[in-house]
Design a protein around this motif. Structure first.
Motif, PDB file in Angstrom:
ATOM      1  N   ASP A 186       0.853  -1.180   0.000  1.00 32.45           N
ATOM      2  CA  ASP A 186       0.000   0.000   0.000  1.00 32.45           C
ATOM      3  C   ASP A 186       0.896   1.239   0.000  1.00 32.45           C
ATOM      4  OD1 ASP A 186      -1.727   2.097   0.480  1.00 32.45           O
ATOM      5  OD2 ASP A 186      -2.620   1.243   2.283  1.00 32.45           O
ATOM      6  N   LEU A 187       0.964   1.930  -1.139  1.00 29.84           N
ATOM      7  CA  LEU A 187       1.875   3.063  -1.268  1.00 29.84           C
ATOM      8  C   LEU A 187       1.390   4.306  -0.535  1.00 29.84           C
ATOM      9  CD1 LEU A 187       3.222   2.867  -4.935  1.00 29.84           C
ATOM     10  CD2 LEU A 187       4.263   2.052  -2.809  1.00 29.84           C
ATOM     11  N   VAL A 188       0.148   4.343  -0.088  1.00 29.06           N
ATOM     12  CA  VAL A 188      -0.276   5.426   0.797  1.00 29.06           C
ATOM     13  C   VAL A 188       0.270   5.176   2.196  1.00 29.06           C
ATOM     14  CG1 VAL A 188      -2.263   6.433   1.994  1.00 29.06           C
ATOM     15  CG2 VAL A 188      -2.299   6.207  -0.483  1.00 29.06           C
ATOM     16  N   ARG A 189      -0.049   4.019   2.731  1.00 27.87           N
ATOM     17  CA  ARG A 189       0.357   3.719   4.106  1.00 27.87           C
ATOM     18  C   ARG A 189       1.870   3.610   4.259  1.00 27.87           C
ATOM     19  NH1 ARG A 189       1.473  -0.947   6.719  1.00 27.87           N
ATOM     20  NH2 ARG A 189       0.834  -2.200   4.918  1.00 27.87           N
ATOM     21  N   GLU A 190       2.546   3.073   3.245  1.00 31.50           N
ATOM     22  CA  GLU A 190       3.963   2.769   3.390  1.00 31.50           C
ATOM     23  C   GLU A 190       4.894   3.834   2.800  1.00 31.50           C
ATOM     24  OE1 GLU A 190       4.884  -1.611   3.080  1.00 31.50           O
ATOM     25  OE2 GLU A 190       2.950  -1.598   2.031  1.00 31.50           O
ATOM     26  N   LEU A 191       4.343   4.770   2.035  1.00 30.34           N
ATOM     27  CA  LEU A 191       5.203   5.786   1.420  1.00 30.34           C
ATOM     28  C   LEU A 191       4.608   7.183   1.533  1.00 30.34           C
ATOM     29  CD1 LEU A 191       7.693   6.584  -0.233  1.00 30.34           C
ATOM     30  CD2 LEU A 191       6.399   6.010  -2.313  1.00 30.34           C
ATOM     31  N   ALA A 192       3.407   7.411   1.001  1.00 31.49           N
ATOM     32  CA  ALA A 192       2.863   8.764   0.908  1.00 31.49           C
ATOM     33  C   ALA A 192       2.588   9.384   2.273  1.00 31.49           C
ATOM     34  CB  ALA A 192       1.580   8.764   0.067  1.00 31.49           C
ATOM     35  N   VAL A 193       2.239   8.583   3.272  1.00 31.13           N
ATOM     36  CA  VAL A 193       2.018   9.117   4.615  1.00 31.13           C
ATOM     37  C   VAL A 193       3.326   9.276   5.393  1.00 31.13           C
ATOM     38  CG1 VAL A 193       0.944   8.704   6.865  1.00 31.13           C
ATOM     39  CG2 VAL A 193      -0.370   8.343   4.774  1.00 31.13           C
ATOM     40  N   PRO A 194       4.132   8.243   5.556  1.00 29.15           N
ATOM     41  CA  PRO A 194       5.312   8.388   6.421  1.00 29.15           C
ATOM     42  C   PRO A 194       6.413   9.265   5.852  1.00 29.15           C
ATOM     43  CG  PRO A 194       5.281   6.201   5.423  1.00 29.15           C
ATOM     44  CD  PRO A 194       3.972   6.843   5.092  1.00 29.15           C
ATOM     45  N   LEU A 195       6.580   9.299   4.528  1.00 28.02           N
ATOM     46  CA  LEU A 195       7.694  10.057   3.961  1.00 28.02           C
ATOM     47  C   LEU A 195       7.596  11.550   4.246  1.00 28.02           C
ATOM     48  CD1 LEU A 195      10.291  10.205   2.285  1.00 28.02           C
ATOM     49  CD2 LEU A 195       8.831  10.433   0.252  1.00 28.02           C
ATOM     50  N   PRO A 196       6.488  12.243   3.940  1.00 24.69           N
ATOM     51  CA  PRO A 196       6.430  13.676   4.250  1.00 24.69           C
ATOM     52  C   PRO A 196       6.606  13.981   5.727  1.00 24.69           C
ATOM     53  CG  PRO A 196       4.703  13.085   2.700  1.00 24.69           C
ATOM     54  CD  PRO A 196       5.293  11.803   3.200  1.00 24.69           C
ATOM     55  N   LEU A 197       6.092  13.111   6.594  1.00 28.31           N
ATOM     56  CA  LEU A 197       6.288  13.314   8.028  1.00 28.31           C
ATOM     57  C   LEU A 197       7.759  13.212   8.396  1.00 28.31           C
ATOM     58  CD1 LEU A 197       3.251  11.244   9.327  1.00 28.31           C
ATOM     59  CD2 LEU A 197       3.573  13.711   9.628  1.00 28.31           C
ATOM     60  N   ALA A 198       8.455  12.243   7.800  1.00 34.03           N
ATOM     61  CA  ALA A 198       9.891  12.097   8.071  1.00 34.03           C
ATOM     62  C   ALA A 198      10.670  13.282   7.529  1.00 34.03           C
ATOM     63  CB  ALA A 198      10.404  10.792   7.459  1.00 34.03           C
ATOM     64  N   VAL A 199      10.278  13.782   6.352  1.00 35.84           N
ATOM     65  CA  VAL A 199      11.007  14.890   5.731  1.00 35.84           C
ATOM     66  C   VAL A 199      10.820  16.177   6.519  1.00 35.84           C
ATOM     67  CG1 VAL A 199      11.143  16.363   3.685  1.00 35.84           C
ATOM     68  CG2 VAL A 199      11.035  13.882   3.424  1.00 35.84           C
ATOM     69  N   VAL A 200       9.593  16.493   6.913  1.00 30.62           N
ATOM     70  CA  VAL A 200       9.379  17.728   7.670  1.00 30.62           C
ATOM     71  C   VAL A 200      10.047  17.637   9.037  1.00 30.62           C
ATOM     72  CG1 VAL A 200       7.160  17.142   8.763  1.00 30.62           C
ATOM     73  CG2 VAL A 200       7.700  19.508   8.218  1.00 30.62           C
ATOM     74  N   SER A 201      10.061  16.451   9.628  1.00 25.75           N
ATOM     75  CA  SER A 201      10.753  16.283  10.907  1.00 25.75           C
ATOM     76  C   SER A 201      12.248  16.488  10.747  1.00 25.75           C
ATOM     77  CB  SER A 201      10.465  14.893  11.480  1.00 25.75           C
ATOM     78  OG  SER A 201       9.088  14.729  11.738  1.00 25.75           O
ATOM     79  N   LEU A 202      12.791  15.996   9.638  1.00 27.53           N
ATOM     80  CA  LEU A 202      14.207  16.193   9.340  1.00 27.53           C
ATOM     81  C   LEU A 202      14.526  17.674   9.171  1.00 27.53           C
ATOM     82  CD1 LEU A 202      17.003  14.973   8.478  1.00 27.53           C
ATOM     83  CD2 LEU A 202      16.087  14.921   6.136  1.00 27.53           C
ATOM     84  N   ALA A 203      13.679  18.388   8.446  1.00 27.10           N
ATOM     85  CA  ALA A 203      13.934  19.797   8.152  1.00 27.10           C
ATOM     86  C   ALA A 203      13.764  20.684   9.375  1.00 27.10           C
ATOM     87  CB  ALA A 203      13.004  20.264   7.037  1.00 27.10           C
ATOM     88  N   VAL A 204      12.730  20.419  10.172  1.00 24.68           N
ATOM     89  CA  VAL A 204      12.397  21.307  11.289  1.00 24.68           C
ATOM     90  C   VAL A 204      13.076  20.886  12.587  1.00 24.68           C
ATOM     91  CG1 VAL A 204      10.494  22.167  12.720  1.00 24.68           C
ATOM     92  CG2 VAL A 204      10.210  21.963  10.237  1.00 24.68           C
ATOM     93  N   GLY A 205      13.171  19.569  12.807  1.00 29.41           N
ATOM     94  CA  GLY A 205      13.762  19.090  14.049  1.00 29.41           C
ATOM     95  C   GLY A 205      12.762  18.481  15.000  1.00 29.41           C
ATOM     96  N   PHE A 206      11.603  18.034  14.491  1.00 26.88           N
ATOM     97  CA  PHE A 206      10.645  17.330  15.341  1.00 26.88           C
ATOM     98  C   PHE A 206      11.229  15.997  15.805  1.00 26.88           C
ATOM     99  CE2 PHE A 206       7.098  19.655  12.988  1.00 26.88           C
ATOM    100  CZ  PHE A 206       6.797  20.472  14.066  1.00 26.88           C
ATOM    101  N   SER A 207      10.863  15.577  16.996  1.00 17.21           N
ATOM    102  CA  SER A 207      11.302  14.291  17.516  1.00 17.21           C
ATOM    103  C   SER A 207      10.547  13.158  16.827  1.00 17.21           C
ATOM    104  CB  SER A 207      11.043  14.214  19.021  1.00 17.21           C
ATOM    105  OG  SER A 207       9.652  14.192  19.285  1.00 17.21           O
ATOM    106  N   ALA A 208      11.074  11.939  16.973  1.00 20.23           N
ATOM    107  CA  ALA A 208      10.403  10.768  16.406  1.00 20.23           C
ATOM    108  C   ALA A 208       9.023  10.585  17.034  1.00 20.23           C
ATOM    109  CB  ALA A 208      11.262   9.528  16.617  1.00 20.23           C
ATOM    110  N   GLY A 209       8.909  10.880  18.317  1.00 16.75           N
ATOM    111  CA  GLY A 209       7.620  10.755  18.983  1.00 16.75           C
ATOM    112  C   GLY A 209       6.588  11.717  18.426  1.00 16.75           C
TER     113      GLY A 209
END
Length: 457
Positions: A184-207
């Motif tokens: 499922d490319l929504v659940r496994e890519l389209a949802v988690p990837l943008p969250l990981a990218v914005v966290s990387l850019a801004v500095g949000f924690s994994a939690g």
């Protein structure tokens, strides 16, 4: 593949526009038997079209973006009807609002922030106590101050600096799906990837990253119908306060650690000001990218010839990204409040009026985009309004484009994939167009060509 038009798909294409929910029950290609014979199927189709026509007529006469009957596919029809018949329309919904739908009118309103103010909020209606989202829901000079604080991690040089790390994130998401032969490319890519990218850019924690999506969905479900923000904002505020404490306790070089130590007009930035910036990073930073990416991936799944062409001509990948942004506008409208009487298309919109800007309709306006329902790789220039226009042009546009290109480049290293089940398009908060799922299967790689076989589209 030959010619300059590239791969084209019309609104009748199952992966594009109205009727674009993918394989449906009763479709032999979906492996499910029909529930009746041809006569029954024809009768049901006629009945569906009649119901659809009545809904289009009703919503064209009195548009309501929160109407329970309004789906993204039906909205394409309603938007087109409004745009072509009543480009400056009035609706009684939600106490009265004006609707602009043509490209030139929407673009002019976005540019004229003095007349079409964002300071009363672009989400409408909204529960009492919902804080503004910075910088979008502010006018200058507050807008200018917030934007200056928020833009450093999203500037083009920074997006390019993060590109190798984003490519790694993409590979980690895509390769296990390919190895399994699908997913499922929504659940496994389209949802988690943008969250990981914005966290990387801004500095949000994994939690924080792991909670943002659920908190966002809850916010959009409750904001337009709740009397107050108590059902969604306290949870977000608690999360942001935790992130602020964590950032203040360390001296890291990430953007959030810098932001909590910034000043506005010579005084320290307050927690409340940090909240309205962090909520914009968290929600806007993932939602629009998630929805654009899901629609682009769905279109590719339905058109393996397009996958082949992008693999053979990677210089066309940016054009594919821009066309996806235009054709499947992830946020199909925003609202403004007029600060004076203003004439649009010969109609005077009074001061203090709520105005809905139908960006999705503007992006399909044939006056601005020839053959607007087609997905075209030769659409140059592609001046879509998906990222906005004027002072509110999307801060995250550079980062989003880097992210989308990283996905296309990674997919080009693997075999073609195709749709393997149904998808459903739906609204969040009456304006964010989501896919519920995107099941795909990857074709086995041929020995001569590990990335798939050649096709024409």
């Amino acid at each position: 593949m030959t010619g300059t038009r590239g791969v084209q798909a019309t609104a009748n294409d199952p992966a594009n526009g109205p009727g674009s929910d993918g394989p449906t029950a009763g479709d032999p290609a979906n492996g499910t038997p029909g529930s009746g014979g041809p006569v029954d199927d024809d009768r049901r189709a006629v009945e569906r079209r009649a119901v659809e026509r009545r809904a289009v007529e009703r919503l064209t006469a009195d548009f309501d973006h929160h109407d329970p009957e309004l789906t993204p596919d039906l909205a394409c029809l309603v938007h087109r009807e409004i745009r072509e018949t009543t480009p400056v329309a009035y609706s009684r919904a939600h106490g009265g609002m004006w609707i602009l739908s043509r490209y030139d009118d929407v673009r002019a309103a976005l540019r004229d922030h003095d007349t079409f103010s964002s300071a009363s909020g672009v989400f409408f209606p909204r529960a009492e106590g919902t804080p503004p989202f910075a910088p979008l829901e502010y006018d200058p000079p507050e807008h200018t101050r917030f934007r200056a604080l928020m833009k450093p991690p999203l500037l083009l040089p920074e997006a390019r600096r993060l590109a190798p790390e984003i490519a790694v994130l993409v590979a980690r998401a895509v390769r296990p799906v390919v190895a399994r032969g699908g997913g499922d490319l929504v659940r496994e890519l389209a949802v988690p990837l943008p969250l990981a990218v914005v966290s990387l850019a801004v500095g949000f924690s994994a939690g924080a990253r792991d909670r943002i999506r659920d908190l966002t969905s809850n916010t959009w479900a409750r904001m337009p119908r709740d009397g107050d923000a108590g059902g969604f904002w306290p949870a977000f505020a608690e999360l942001f306060q935790s992130e602020i404490r964590r950032a203040r306790a360390r001296s890291g070089g990430d953007h959030l650690s810098v932001l909590v130590r910034e000043e506005i007009d010579g005084r320290p930035v307050t927690d409340a000001e940090l909240h309205v910036m962090l909520v914009a990073y968290a929600i806007a930073g993932h939602e629009t990218s998630m929805n654009t990416l899901a629609h682009l991936l769905r279109h590719l799944a339905a058109h393996p010839g397009l996958q082949d062409r992008l693999r053979a001509e990677p210089h066309l990948m940016p054009a594919a990204v821009e066309e996806a942004l235009r054709l499947w506008t992830p946020v199909d409208h925003g609202t403004r409040l007029t600060t004076r009487d203003v004439e649009v298309g010969g109609v005077v919109i009074p001061r203090g009026s709520r105005v809905v800007l139908l960006t999705g309709a503007a992006n399909r306006d044939p006056r601005a985009f020839p053959s607007p329902e087609e997905f075209r790789l030769d659409r140059t220039p592609n001046r879509h309004l998906t990222f906005g226009h004027g002072i509110h042009f999307c801060l995250g546009a550079h980062l989003a484009r880097v992210e989308f290109l990283a996905v296309l480049r990674e997919l080009a290293r693997h075999p073609d994939y195709e749709l393997a089940g149904e998808t459903r398009r739906y609204y969040e908060n009456g304006r964010h167009i989501c896919l519920d799922r995107l099941p795909v299967r990857f074709r086995p790689a041929s020995p001569a060509s590990p990335a798939g076989t050649s096709r024409t589209a």
